[in-house]
Design an enzyme around this catalytic site. Structure first.
Site, short mmCIF file in Angstrom:
data_model
loop_
_atom_site.label_atom_id
_atom_site.label_comp_id
_atom_site.label_asym_id
_atom_site.label_seq_id
_atom_site.Cartn_x
_atom_site.Cartn_y
_atom_site.Cartn_z
N HIS A 190 0.76 -1.29 0.13
CA HIS A 190 -0.02 -0.03 0.06
C HIS A 190 0.75 1.19 -0.06
CE1 HIS A 190 -3.49 1.98 0.03
NE2 HIS A 190 -4.24 1.64 0.94
N ASP A 214 -2.07 2.10 -4.63
CA ASP A 214 -3.41 2.68 -3.83
C ASP A 214 -4.67 1.60 -4.00
OD1 ASP A 214 -2.26 4.86 -3.18
OD2 ASP A 214 -2.78 5.94 -5.11
#
Length: 434
Positions: free
Chosen positions: A405, A409
């Site tokens: 992450h 995204d």
């Protein structure tokens, strides 16, 4: 036919080398020059076998013996393996013979060029077997020796046990790990407890963790400590893939001499999705993002020694047949322990198929230094709503995408997994590039 005037042979024994015989011959022809023939027979030569060169990034490994002292080996037969962080490097016998002496115990750490055993060249197991010492004869008696029956009856039993032989100073004989048996001893019962209450044994065994398992544990823990891992899920209707396979598997096998499986559909779909979402194919390297214009996918394969991830390279240029051939070749190498370090280096994305073992749902861990991994699971028939009008039983598979992450995204991750879902359910979208 040409006639020879003279034919002479001489047999010479080389000095200080009784095990080498040199046979020389001279043939004199009427009009031709002298021709010399030399034949060398080697026997009983003792040769040391050394650890071969490992990969540039590897300087040591743990040795695991497949052969023991006295075992006869053929030329190029594997006598042991050197387990490294990434794979096991086989050590082959340079010629046929018998293992005379093992210089390094099983499980010891060795380096390239280190002598590990001695091989008696050209010998057989019977020739190299040590001769057993004759049993101690009874005390001499006057008169003729007694018959076997009389000796059995009249010989008094020994009063003291034979002396224990001293421990040899040379290295102990090594045995393969697989040949070691654990003695099973019954567990002593507590006082006052009936024997019928305990039906099994309670034994323990300690085994050293091999280097590959240590490396796997280290890399996975580093991934947990470094990456901001998040997992998103989806499900895929496998009906079209199964129908395509059933319809074309015979023709595919006849033309390419290999079976058509389901893995190639996911590998091809992943390659297509990685080109659509290049950030999933990228990686963070020292404060920079490295984007790749090529797709190298690592396919996780479970072996008895641990999980290995051979790499299929340049998948953006491959079709289903090329992918199936590459998967088959790497799978055979993994099962036979023939994978080289080069087969597992690199990789921009990983696919792990836990469904072959029956896994229904799971969250895979990223394979460093990559940024994402796809987890496949078992195909299970479930009721599914079709366009909100009817319910049918369809073969469904849950898929999971674990991603870093820090770089990827949620939007890119979800779109990437949906692209895989669409490409597997309807491969025509890859042909149309939509």
């Amino acid at each position: 036919m040409q006639q020879f005037q003279e034919l002479q042979f001489q047999i010479l024994l080389c000095q200080n080398t009784a095990d080498r015989i040199l046979v020389c011959g001279s043939l004199e022809e009427t009009q031709n020059p002298v021709i010399f023939i030399q034949v060398v027979f080697l026997g009983n030569e003792l040769r040391e076998i050394k650890v071969p060169q490992l990969a540039e990034s590897l300087s040591e490994g743990d040795i695991r013996w497949d052969k023991a002292v006295g075992d006869q080996v053929a030329e190029d037969e594997v006598i042991c393996q050197v387990e490294t962080d990434k794979t096991a490097v086989p050590v082959h016998a340079p010629c046929a013979g018998v293992i005379e002496e093992i210089l390094v115990e099983d499980g010891s750490t060795v380096n390239p060029g280190m002598s590990i055993c001695k091989l008696r060249v050209g010998a057989t197991a019977k020739e190299s077997a040590p001769k057993e010492a004759p049993a101690a004869a009874p005390a001499a008696k006057s008169g003729p020796p007694a018959s076997p029956s009389e000796a059995d009856v009249s010989a008094p039993p020994p009063t003291t046990p034979p002396p224990v032989p001293p421990k040899p100073s040379a290295p102990q004989t090594s045995k393969p790990v697989s040949s070691i048996k654990i003695p099973v001893t019954p567990t002593p019962l507590p006082p006052g407890q009936a024997e019928s209450t305990i039906t099994g044994t309670r034994t323990e065994q300690r085994v050293k963790i091999n280097r590959m398992r240590q490396r796997i544990a280290q890399r996975l823990k580093e991934a947990q400590n470094t990456y901001a891992m998040l997992t998103t899920f989806n499900e895929i209707d496998m009906s079209n893939v199964i129908d395509m396979r059933n319809q074309h598997k015979d023709a595919f096998l006849k033309k390419h001499n290999i079976k058509l499986g389901f893995m190639s559909a996911f590998v091809k779909a992943s390659s297509y999705a990685l080109q659509d979402q290049p950030v999933v194919n990228a990686v963070i390297d020292e404060g920079e993002i490295v984007y790749r214009d090529y797709v190298d996918i690592s396919v996780a394969v479970a072996t008895p020694k641990g999980l290995v991830v051979p790499v299929i390279r340049n998948l953006e240029k491959m079709n289903y047949a090329d992918i199936e051939k590459a998967i088959h070749a790497l799978g055979e190498k993994a099962r036979t322990g023939a994978l080289a370090i080069e087969d597992m280096d690199g990789g921009t994305f990983t696919i792990s198929n836990g469904g072959v073992f029956g896994s229904l749902y799971g969250t895979p861990i990223i394979n460093p230094p990559q940024s994402a991994i796809l987890g496949m699971h078992a195909i299970v028939e479930r009721p599914v709503s079709i366009k909100g009008k009817k319910v049918e039983i369809r073969p469904m598979m849950y898929v999971a995408l674990t991603y870093d992450h820090r770089l990827i995204d949620g939007r890119e991750a979800v779109l990437f997994l949906r692209k895989i879902k669409a490409a597997v359910e309807d491969p025509r979208i890859m042909l149309l590039d939509i």
